[in-house]
Design a protein around this motif. Structure first.
Motif, mmCIF file in Angstrom:
data_model
loop_
_atom_site.group_PDB
_atom_site.id
_atom_site.type_symbol
_atom_site.label_atom_id
_atom_site.label_comp_id
_atom_site.label_asym_id
_atom_site.label_seq_id
_atom_site.Cartn_x
_atom_site.Cartn_y
_atom_site.Cartn_z
ATOM 1 N N ASP A 158 0.871 -1.181 0.000
ATOM 2 C CA ASP A 158 0.000 0.000 0.000
ATOM 3 C C ASP A 158 0.905 1.227 0.000
ATOM 4 O O ASP A 158 1.499 1.569 1.022
ATOM 5 N N MET A 218 -0.423 4.452 2.554
ATOM 6 C CA MET A 218 -0.996 3.626 3.619
ATOM 7 C C MET A 218 -1.784 4.425 4.655
ATOM 8 O O MET A 218 -2.642 3.860 5.341
ATOM 9 N N GLY A 222 4.156 -1.052 3.512
ATOM 10 C CA GLY A 222 3.450 0.216 3.521
ATOM 11 C C GLY A 222 4.379 1.395 3.324
ATOM 12 O O GLY A 222 5.501 1.409 3.842
#
Length: 331
Positions: A185, A188, A206
């Motif tokens: 991600d 994030m 992240g």
């Protein structure tokens, strides 16, 4: 044959989430009746079905009938896989064509006649009947308790920001990527997507441009028991520099929309375009991206310019000033 009931708030997205999990496990959707899905799948699918975010429950499908009489007739013929006591519950869907008010009593009497004991307060086995275009009966295997997701909503986390996806939607985005081992991600935030991915056993990576988000996400992951993570302070438009020798099988993310969320001084649409290109460059061939964009940004056209192919697109109106699409793309 299995049955599965999806939630009704994002039904197309929910159905495609189930489809993605079945594609991993070797099953398929064999039919649909409103929110009721028939699944051609066996127990190999259970670990993947257990990951679902936008579903209500699933179980074994035993009977499909075109009338109440036929359902009760079939109920007398089959062997019921009931352990301990049982109870019959009826789910009357919006398209139900039959009067099923008295069906739990009648079906319960048939099953009781086969030697099984009824317990209406704490049954060991729940027999579920669904009424739609047809009538279906089966044994529930798994109920997705809303409380399990509610307790991970933003205001229940040690570190939170009010702008955050519902945990069910975060979980669905992860599953729509068909991730098996890991996920990235690059926006994030407070880590909502990473939490859901980590809780289903994925290693999570992240990135965020703000130091407080990196530390806040670390707090959240640890609080909810996610241990296999790697968090970095960095720019989502420069992922190739951060991971020069790594390719990811999946990316799921919810970029800032430029309202209450900060864009770190950058123009929103340009940020999105650069991030799409950077994500494309760190994805494996055949890897998937699940991402949200406001409707004012043509995510489909911009992603296709980079080289992505559209797999799914789902509309959601959050409130009067925010409408968005969730997209799934494949490299």
């Amino acid at each position: 044959m299995l049955y599965l009931e999806i939630l009704g708030n994002l039904p197309e997205m929910a159905r495609d989430e189930v489809k993605a999990m079945l594609e991993i496990s070797g099953g398929e959707i064999a039919g649909q009746d409103y929110l009721f899905l028939k699944l051609d799948a066996d127990k190999k699918a259970f670990p993947y079905l257990n990951r679902l975010g936008l579903s209500h429950e699933y179980g074994e499908l035993l009977i499909e009938a075109n009338s109440l009489e036929k359902l009760l007739e079939k109920a007398k013929e089959i062997e019921w896989p009931i352990s301990g006591t049982f109870k019959v519950d009826t789910e009357t869907m919006a398209n139900c064509k039959y009067n099923v008010i008295d069906l739990p009593r009648k079906l319960g009497a048939v099953i009781h006649g086969k030697g099984f004991r009824v317990n209406l307060s704490k049954p060991d086995t729940l027999v579920k009947v669904y009424c739609g275009e047809k009538i279906y009966a089966g044994i529930r295997y798994r109920f997705f308790d809303p409380k399990d997701f509610e307790r991970r909503k933003a205001h229940h986390r040690p570190f939170f920001r009010p702008v955050s996806l519902h945990p069910r939607i975060s979980r669905a985005l992860v599953n729509l990527t068909k991730a098996r081992e890991e996920i990235l991600d690059p926006f994030m935030g407070a880590g909502g997507i990473l939490m859901e991915a980590g809780l289903i056993g994925l290693k999570v990576y992240g990135i965020d441009i703000k130091p407080e988000m990196v530390e806040g996400t670390r707090l959240n992951l640890e609080h909810f028991g996610v241990k296999d993570y790697e968090l970095r302070l960095g720019d989502a438009t420069k992922l190739e520099e951060m991971f020069p020798r790594k390719k990811f099988e999946a990316v799921a993310t919810d970029p800032p929309y430029g309202t209450s969320a900060t864009l770190a001084g950058r123009k929103r649409n340009e940020l999105y375009r650069k991030a799409l290109r950077s994500i494309y460059n760190v994805l494996e061939d055949g890897g998937r991206l699940a991402i949200a964009f406001p409707t004012s940004f043509d995510g489909e056209a911009e992603a296709e310019k980079v080289g992505f192919k559209l797999v799914g697109k789902y509309y959601q109106r959050v409130h009067k000033s925010l409408e968005r699409y969730f997209y799934v793309f494949k490299k």
